[in-house]
Write a protein that holds these residues in place. Structure first.
Motif, PDB file in Angstrom:
ATOM      1  N   ILE A   1       0.857  -1.181   0.000  1.00 28.08           N
ATOM      2  CA  ILE A   1       0.000   0.000   0.000  1.00 28.08           C
ATOM      3  C   ILE A   1       0.892   1.229   0.000  1.00 28.08           C
ATOM      4  N   GLN A   2       0.513   2.220  -0.800  1.00 26.22           N
ATOM      5  CA  GLN A   2       1.234   3.484  -0.847  1.00 26.22           C
ATOM      6  C   GLN A   2       0.243   4.628  -0.894  1.00 26.22           C
ATOM      7  N   ALA A   3       0.377   5.553   0.041  1.00 28.93           N
ATOM      8  CA  ALA A   3      -0.424   6.771   0.016  1.00 28.93           C
ATOM      9  C   ALA A   3       0.348   7.808  -0.783  1.00 28.93           C
ATOM     10  N   VAL A   4      -0.077   8.035  -2.021  1.00 29.94           N
ATOM     11  CA  VAL A   4       0.599   8.989  -2.896  1.00 29.94           C
ATOM     12  C   VAL A   4       0.293  10.417  -2.447  1.00 29.94           C
ATOM     13  N   SER A   5      -0.917  10.628  -1.959  1.00 32.19           N
ATOM     14  CA  SER A   5      -1.346  11.914  -1.404  1.00 32.19           C
ATOM     15  C   SER A   5      -2.421  11.624  -0.364  1.00 32.19           C
ATOM     16  N   ASN A   6      -3.031  12.651   0.171  1.00 24.53           N
ATOM     17  CA  ASN A   6      -4.094  12.435   1.151  1.00 24.53           C
ATOM     18  C   ASN A   6      -5.264  11.671   0.565  1.00 24.53           C
ATOM     19  N   ASN A   7      -5.498  11.824  -0.736  1.00 22.57           N
ATOM     20  CA  ASN A   7      -6.661  11.201  -1.360  1.00 22.57           C
ATOM     21  C   ASN A   7      -6.327  10.064  -2.325  1.00 22.57           C
ATOM     22  N   MET A   8      -5.064   9.978  -2.755  1.00 26.30           N
ATOM     23  CA  MET A   8      -4.693   8.937  -3.716  1.00 26.30           C
ATOM     24  C   MET A   8      -3.927   7.820  -3.027  1.00 26.30           C
ATOM     25  N   VAL A   9      -4.441   6.603  -3.152  1.00 25.11           N
ATOM     26  CA  VAL A   9      -3.832   5.419  -2.547  1.00 25.11           C
ATOM     27  C   VAL A   9      -3.752   4.320  -3.602  1.00 25.11           C
ATOM     28  N   VAL A  10      -2.631   3.608  -3.597  1.00 23.28           N
ATOM     29  CA  VAL A  10      -2.419   2.478  -4.503  1.00 23.28           C
ATOM     30  C   VAL A  10      -2.139   1.245  -3.656  1.00 23.28           C
ATOM     31  N   THR A  11      -2.816   0.144  -3.958  1.00 24.13           N
ATOM     32  CA  THR A  11      -2.575  -1.088  -3.216  1.00 24.13           C
ATOM     33  C   THR A  11      -2.865  -2.269  -4.137  1.00 24.13           C
ATOM     34  N   ASN A  12      -2.566  -3.463  -3.683  1.00 25.35           N
ATOM     35  CA  ASN A  12      -2.924  -4.651  -4.457  1.00 25.35           C
ATOM     36  C   ASN A  12      -3.380  -5.772  -3.541  1.00 25.35           C
ATOM     37  N   ALA A  13      -4.277  -6.572  -4.079  1.00 21.91           N
ATOM     38  CA  ALA A  13      -4.738  -7.792  -3.424  1.00 21.91           C
ATOM     39  C   ALA A  13      -4.722  -8.878  -4.483  1.00 21.91           C
ATOM     40  N   GLY A  14      -3.846  -9.856  -4.293  1.00 22.58           N
ATOM     41  CA  GLY A  14      -3.693 -10.860  -5.333  1.00 22.58           C
ATOM     42  C   GLY A  14      -3.151 -10.226  -6.598  1.00 22.58           C
ATOM     43  N   GLU A  15      -3.778 -10.528  -7.720  1.00 20.74           N
ATOM     44  CA  GLU A  15      -3.315 -10.005  -9.010  1.00 20.74           C
ATOM     45  C   GLU A  15      -3.839  -8.601  -9.299  1.00 20.74           C
ATOM     46  N   ASN A  16      -4.795  -8.127  -8.535  1.00 21.20           N
ATOM     47  CA  ASN A  16      -5.458  -6.858  -8.836  1.00 21.20           C
ATOM     48  C   ASN A  16      -4.761  -5.663  -8.199  1.00 21.20           C
ATOM     49  N   ILE A  17      -4.644  -4.582  -8.981  1.00 21.75           N
ATOM     50  CA  ILE A  17      -4.154  -3.300  -8.510  1.00 21.75           C
ATOM     51  C   ILE A  17      -5.359  -2.403  -8.265  1.00 21.75           C
ATOM     52  N   TYR A  18      -5.421  -1.789  -7.088  1.00 23.06           N
ATOM     53  CA  TYR A  18      -6.530  -0.909  -6.726  1.00 23.06           C
ATOM     54  C   TYR A  18      -5.989   0.514  -6.536  1.00 23.06           C
ATOM     55  N   ILE A  19      -6.631   1.476  -7.199  1.00 24.56           N
ATOM     56  CA  ILE A  19      -6.231   2.878  -7.076  1.00 24.56           C
ATOM     57  C   ILE A  19      -7.460   3.716  -6.758  1.00 24.56           C
ATOM     58  N   THR A  20      -7.364   4.516  -5.702  1.00 26.50           N
ATOM     59  CA  THR A  20      -8.400   5.494  -5.407  1.00 26.50           C
ATOM     60  C   THR A  20      -7.795   6.888  -5.480  1.00 26.50           C
ATOM     61  N   LYS A  21      -8.560   7.815  -6.011  1.00 28.70           N
ATOM     62  CA  LYS A  21      -8.109   9.209  -6.090  1.00 28.70           C
ATOM     63  C   LYS A  21      -9.042  10.136  -5.315  1.00 28.70           C
ATOM     64  N   ASP A  22      -9.981   9.532  -4.592  1.00 27.24           N
ATOM     65  CA  ASP A  22     -10.929  10.326  -3.815  1.00 27.24           C
ATOM     66  C   ASP A  22     -11.023   9.839  -2.365  1.00 27.24           C
ATOM     67  N   GLY A  23      -9.899   9.344  -1.868  1.00 27.31           N
ATOM     68  CA  GLY A  23      -9.852   8.940  -0.465  1.00 27.31           C
ATOM     69  C   GLY A  23     -10.601   7.670  -0.145  1.00 27.31           C
ATOM     70  N   GLY A  24     -10.853   6.831  -1.146  1.00 28.71           N
ATOM     71  CA  GLY A  24     -11.496   5.546  -0.902  1.00 28.71           C
ATOM     72  C   GLY A  24     -12.979   5.509  -1.201  1.00 28.71           C
ATOM     73  N   LEU A  25     -13.533   6.610  -1.714  1.00 22.88           N
ATOM     74  CA  LEU A  25     -14.950   6.595  -2.083  1.00 22.88           C
ATOM     75  C   LEU A  25     -15.188   5.696  -3.293  1.00 22.88           C
ATOM     76  N   SER A  26     -14.223   5.668  -4.204  1.00 22.53           N
ATOM     77  CA  SER A  26     -14.313   4.803  -5.379  1.00 22.53           C
ATOM     78  C   SER A  26     -12.930   4.257  -5.691  1.00 22.53           C
ATOM     79  N   TRP A  27     -12.903   3.095  -6.352  1.00 19.66           N
ATOM     80  CA  TRP A  27     -11.652   2.427  -6.668  1.00 19.66           C
ATOM     81  C   TRP A  27     -11.621   2.017  -8.134  1.00 19.66           C
ATOM     82  N   ASN A  28     -10.465   2.203  -8.769  1.00 14.64           N
ATOM     83  CA  ASN A  28     -10.219   1.690 -10.102  1.00 14.64           C
ATOM     84  C   ASN A  28      -9.417   0.399  -9.970  1.00 14.64           C
ATOM     85  N   VAL A  29      -9.831  -0.643 -10.656  1.00 10.03           N
ATOM     86  CA  VAL A  29      -9.197  -1.962 -10.531  1.00 10.03           C
ATOM     87  C   VAL A  29      -8.601  -2.371 -11.869  1.00 10.03           C
ATOM     88  N   SER A  30      -7.372  -2.862 -11.853  1.00 10.02           N
ATOM     89  CA  SER A  30      -6.733  -3.367 -13.059  1.00 10.02           C
ATOM     90  C   SER A  30      -5.869  -4.561 -12.706  1.00 10.02           C
TER      91      SER A  30
END
Length: 199
Positions: A37-66
């Motif tokens: 897990i890496q907090a890039v800013s107060n609202n942007m966080v990058v993490t992974n679970a298994g093969e999936n990468i999860y990125i939020t840019k709104d503090g966890g309200l929504s997540w982009n998965v790749s």
């Protein structure tokens, strides 16, 4: 103070008041524990679970998965909100310049990428990548990687394009020439992890 915490029970929690209270911001349908897990800013966080990468840019309200070909990432590293890199076993580094919306693939002539790999950038162009047995640098944002030595580290941190530190358990090494040569620091040993911040 804003902080983000992952648990072994596959949850992500956020605090916006230095730990006085926490809210659960876990994405839906998580099947694996979170690894990095890496907090890039107060609202942007990058993490992974298994093969999936999860990125939020709104503090966890929504997540982009790749994901990429059902492979598990070894290292996730963002220099800022736009520029990020992910390494995959055995020889792939992926790069984004738009915050994870699009990724490009860079294949290394190397089969040693593992969990014990590390990435460190000092700006959007100059960076370093290490496996446990090889050390690379890049001067163009990771489009190309140059093998510097066959002496690698589990973890690397660079202050600028010349000065940095590498961890090869149980010892820490320093370099002042961009990783061409390394000197063992004898005043500390049995180091498992380390972090650096400029004064």
């Amino acid at each position: 103070l804003t902080g983000y915490f992952t648990t072994q029970s596959s949850k992500i929690y956020k605090t916006s008041n230095a730990g006085e209270s926490f809210i659960n911001i876990t994405p839906n349908d998580i099947l694996f524990p979170f690894y990095k897990i890496q907090a890039v800013s107060n609202n942007m966080v990058v993490t992974n679970a298994g093969e999936n990468i999860y990125i939020t840019k709104d503090g966890g309200l929504s997540w982009n998965v790749s994901s990429y070909n059902s492979q598990y990432p070894s290292v996730i590293y963002f220099f800022d909100a736009l520029n990020g890199w992910i390494s995959y076993y055995p020889n792939l580094v992926r790069r984004t310049t738009n915050g994870g919306e699009i990724w490009s693939n860079i294949f290394l002539n190397d089969s040693t990428i593992s969990v014990e790999s590390s990435i460190s950038f000092v700006d959007e162009f100059n960076g370093f990548f290490s496996t446990d047995s090889r050390f690379y640098n890049t001067t163009n944002g990771g489009q190309n990687w140059n093998l510097i030595s066959n002496f690698g580290f589990y973890d690397i941190k660079f202050i600028d394009k010349d000065n940095g530190f590498g961890l090869k358990y149980p010892s820490v090494y320093s370099t002042s020439d961009g990783g061409t040569s390394w000197n063992k620091i004898d005043s500390i040993h049995d180091v498992y992890e380390f972090e650096l911040k400029k004064n």
